[in-house]
Design an enzyme around this catalytic site. Structure first.
Site, PDB file in Angstrom:
ATOM      1  N   THR A 287      30.290  48.991  34.451  1.00 29.03           N
ATOM      2  CA  THR A 287      30.075  50.077  35.403  1.00 29.03           C
ATOM      3  C   THR A 287      29.716  51.400  34.719  1.00 29.03           C
ATOM      4  O   THR A 287      29.537  52.407  35.400  1.00 29.03           O
ATOM      5  CB  THR A 287      31.324  50.283  36.274  1.00 29.03           C
ATOM      6  OG1 THR A 287      32.487  50.378  35.440  1.00 29.03           O
ATOM      7  CG2 THR A 287      31.504  49.118  37.236  1.00 29.03           C
TER       8      THR A 287
ATOM      9  N   GLU B  57      23.955  21.515  50.843  1.00 30.11           N
ATOM     10  CA  GLU B  57      23.550  22.916  50.949  1.00 30.11           C
ATOM     11  C   GLU B  57      23.243  23.299  52.395  1.00 30.11           C
ATOM     12  O   GLU B  57      23.543  24.425  52.827  1.00 30.11           O
ATOM     13  CB  GLU B  57      22.334  23.183  50.058  1.00 30.11           C
ATOM     14  CG  GLU B  57      22.556  22.925  48.576  1.00 30.11           C
ATOM     15  CD  GLU B  57      23.736  23.690  48.013  1.00 30.11           C
ATOM     16  OE1 GLU B  57      24.050  24.791  48.513  1.00 30.11           O
ATOM     17  OE2 GLU B  57      24.377  23.175  47.080  1.00 30.11           O
TER      18      GLU B  57
END
Length: 642
Positions: free
Chosen positions: A217, A437
């Site tokens: 970050t 999926e």
């Protein structure tokens, strides 16, 4: 104050002292030159030893054009043959007159060679040269010891890296996003630039600033920006570099580091990953195995408290585990300020992408806002990596500009992993992956609190055989119980599709089960979203190191109840997923057929399958918060009827 045209003593260049190694090399070279001058090199000729009688007979016969007398050695050079000489030895008692060498025959020259210079240099080489070598070794060791952390005897010297201020400085403008954090740090910079402004008001300079946030970050980047803005020495070191296998080394390095900072004040000390040495004391066992780390921590605490009043040194530390730091480290007077740096929001992500694209050739139609919308949860490091991957992809294809498609492909690569196109699956395995999926995707579309589907593919990526890519439309900062339940149902959608179609599941559901179980357990132990009540039960990681003392975060009774809640939640969500997949089986088959043909379908193509009324009705009948009614008809029988 020196005149304007005169350099100050601090800026005036001091004459450099010659290195001890330079002096030592000069001495050796002088010795070699003198040796080559006074000690003649051996001539390139063959020496044949003969007896003294034969040598004298040849001498008297006039066979030698030159006879050299070198101490006890007699060297005779035959007439016309300079590449071969006769060598013999004479007795010390024999004089030149006794051997007849004082009256050479015609054409023979006798030469007496002095050995005094050779004896001197030979004595010098044998007696003095060893002392020179020993002196060189001593100089080497002393030089290495004086070089601080690089020397073999400098265990107690700190290993900090000094930021070179002559290079391009990092400024706050180079740090995109983190606006609140930068506002806090601007005040620190002002402290370093204008300390008297605050001290005359009775204010104390902050001793320490703790930067807290997930990895990537920009904590280290912010620390460098502070040093660049304040234009002060910046000493960077990792917490793990303090501790070695030798007792007392860490504390010694801390003392050395702070001593250097005080001499160069105003200065900044940056300790990255301070949790490596700043962990809470007494929690890792009582056998003494961590005494060295605790001594290092104690020295850091002492040094931060031991600053003089006017000493302008600030310690900045970074960590992503503030929960494990020692309480004494966090009290006022040591780390006075704690600045939290979270992952960037959509606006900050757009700014970060713009910063990392400064030196990259971009196409005119680049839309960073679109990329920022599909990179929810990305850190600054992830976004930097994304831009780098796009540049690599462009260079690999020998193109001159980075396009929007390159950025989109890079997002998928960073998020899902690289495509494994070389992996060839059988048609049967490929079809099962498509059903799996498609089951995830249908659950994500039907349930109202699930994240929207961005893409569905059966192309293998990373460790997965296929991927359903779901992405929130905006930044999410908290979750409700309904969202937790929907996420569990979505995770079990592939499991449900396999059970509905094939009557059994395969091993590919292992990661889905792990994710769903974690969510269900978190509901009970962390967020009070169960019938156990609004209580937070400690996780095992919060009590690491205390198990041998009998300290546990959860009693056996409540551990059993937590397990029961997790099992019940998983069963109910699985049953709900099976029902949703069963009601939308025709859509499931259509999605699978499209995946078998194209391998990948995007959001627009996927949502086109849900224009039928059944999907809309299903969305109303089965909301995430409503428990589905159990059906008596087994799934297998229902499949046969269909």
């Amino acid at each position: 104050m020196p005149p304007a045209n005169q350099k100050s003593p601090q800026n005036r260049k001091m004459p450099k002292r010659p290195s001890p190694w330079f002096i030592f090399i000069i001495i050796i070279l002088v010795f070699m030159v003198l040796s080559s001058i006074f000690v003649p090199a051996s001539e390139n000729r063959t020496e044949e030893p003969i007896s003294i009688t034969a040598f004298l007979n040849k001498f008297k016969a006039g066979d030698y054009e030159l006879v050299q007398i070198k101490g006890e050695d007699l060297i005779g050079t035959p007439t016309g043959a300079k590449d071969k000489v006769d060598v013999t030895k004479r007795l010390q008692a024999d004089s030149l007159a006794d051997m007849g060498l004082n009256s050479p025959p015609e054409g023979t020259q006798v030469e007496i060679v002095s050995l005094e210079s050779q004896r001197f240099w030979a004595s010098l080489a044998g007696d003095i040269l060893p002392f020179i070598v020993i002196l060189g070794i001593i100089v080497f060791l002393m030089t290495r010891m004086s070089k601080g952390a690089n020397g073999p005897f400098s265990f107690g010297k700190s290993k900090e890296k000094l930021f070179d201020r002559r290079r391009r400085k990092t400024k706050f403008e180079d740090v995109a996003g983190a606006h609140e954090a930068k506002e806090e740090l601007v005040e620190i910079v002002d402290f370093l630039k204008n300390p008297k402004k605050y001290t005359k008001m009775g204010a104390k300079i902050p001793r320490g600033v703790l930067l807290v946030g997930p990895p990537g970050t920009g904590k280290t980047l912010l620390a460098r920006a502070i040093a660049g803005e304040a234009d002060v020495p910046f000493m960077s070191i990792s917490g793990s570099e303090f501790v070695e296998m030798f007792v007392g080394v860490g504390a010694s390095r801390v003392r050395d580091l702070f001593e250097k900072a005080k001499k160069n004040a105003p200065a900044i000390i940056f300790i990255d990953e301070i949790d490596a040495v700043g962990r809470q004391r007494g929690g890792s066992g009582f056998s003494g195995g961590h005494d060295e780390r605790e001594q290092t921590l104690n020295q850091i605490l002492t040094e931060m408290d031991g600053f003089e009043k006017d000493n302008n040194v600030i310690v900045i530390a970074a960590t992503n585990r503030p929960d494990v730091l020692d309480k004494a480290l966090l009290r006022p007077g040591r780390f006075d300020r704690r600045i939290v740096i979270e992952k960037p929001d959509i606006k900050a992500r757009e700014e970060i992408l713009a910063v990392h694209s400064r030196e990259k050739p971009l196409a005119k139609d680049i839309d960073f806002n679109q990329i920022a919308r599909i990179t929810v949860g990305f850190s600054g490091a992830d976004l930097e990596n994304l831009m780098n991957e796009a540049a690599i992809l462009t260079a690999r294809e020998n193109r001159s500009l980075i396009t929007q498609d390159d950025l989109s492909k890079s997002v998928e690569k960073v998020s899902l992993g690289p495509e494994r196109k070389s992996m060839v699956m059988r048609k049967e395995q490929k079809q099962k992956t498509a059903y799996h999926e498609a089951g995830h995707a249908i659950m994500a579309y039907v349930l109202p609190h699930a994240d929207p589907v961005h893409k569905v593919t059966i192309v293998s990526r990373g460790m997965a055989l296929g991927v359903t890519w779901m992405m929130p439309e905006e930044d999410v900062y908290s979750k409700s119980k309904s969202k937790f339940l929907d996420e569990i149902c979505v995770a079990l959608g592939g499991f449900a599709a396999e059970v509905v179609i094939f009557g059994e599941n395969e091993t590919g559901v292992s990661n889905d089960l792990r994710q769903a179980t974690f969510l269900a357990r978190s509901m009970a132990t962390r967020y009070g979203m169960s019938d156990l009540g609004p209580v937070s039960y400690a996780d095992a990681e919060d009590h690491a190191g205390f198990e041998y003392m009998g300290l546990k975060g959860v009693s056996e009774e409540y551990a059993t109840r937590i397990d029961a809640f997790v099992q019940k939640t998983m069963q109910e969500c699985l049953q709900k997923s099976i029902e949703v997949v069963t009601l939308n089986r025709d859509i499931l088959e259509a999605i699978v057929a499209e995946l078998m043909k194209k391998e990948t379908i995007d959001k627009k193509e996927f949502e086109a399958f849900f224009k039928e009324p059944k999907a809309t009705a299903e969305k109303k009948v089965l909301p995430a918060t409503k428990k589905p009614a159990p059906k008596k008809t087994p799934t297998k029988k229902k499949n046969e009827e269909e």
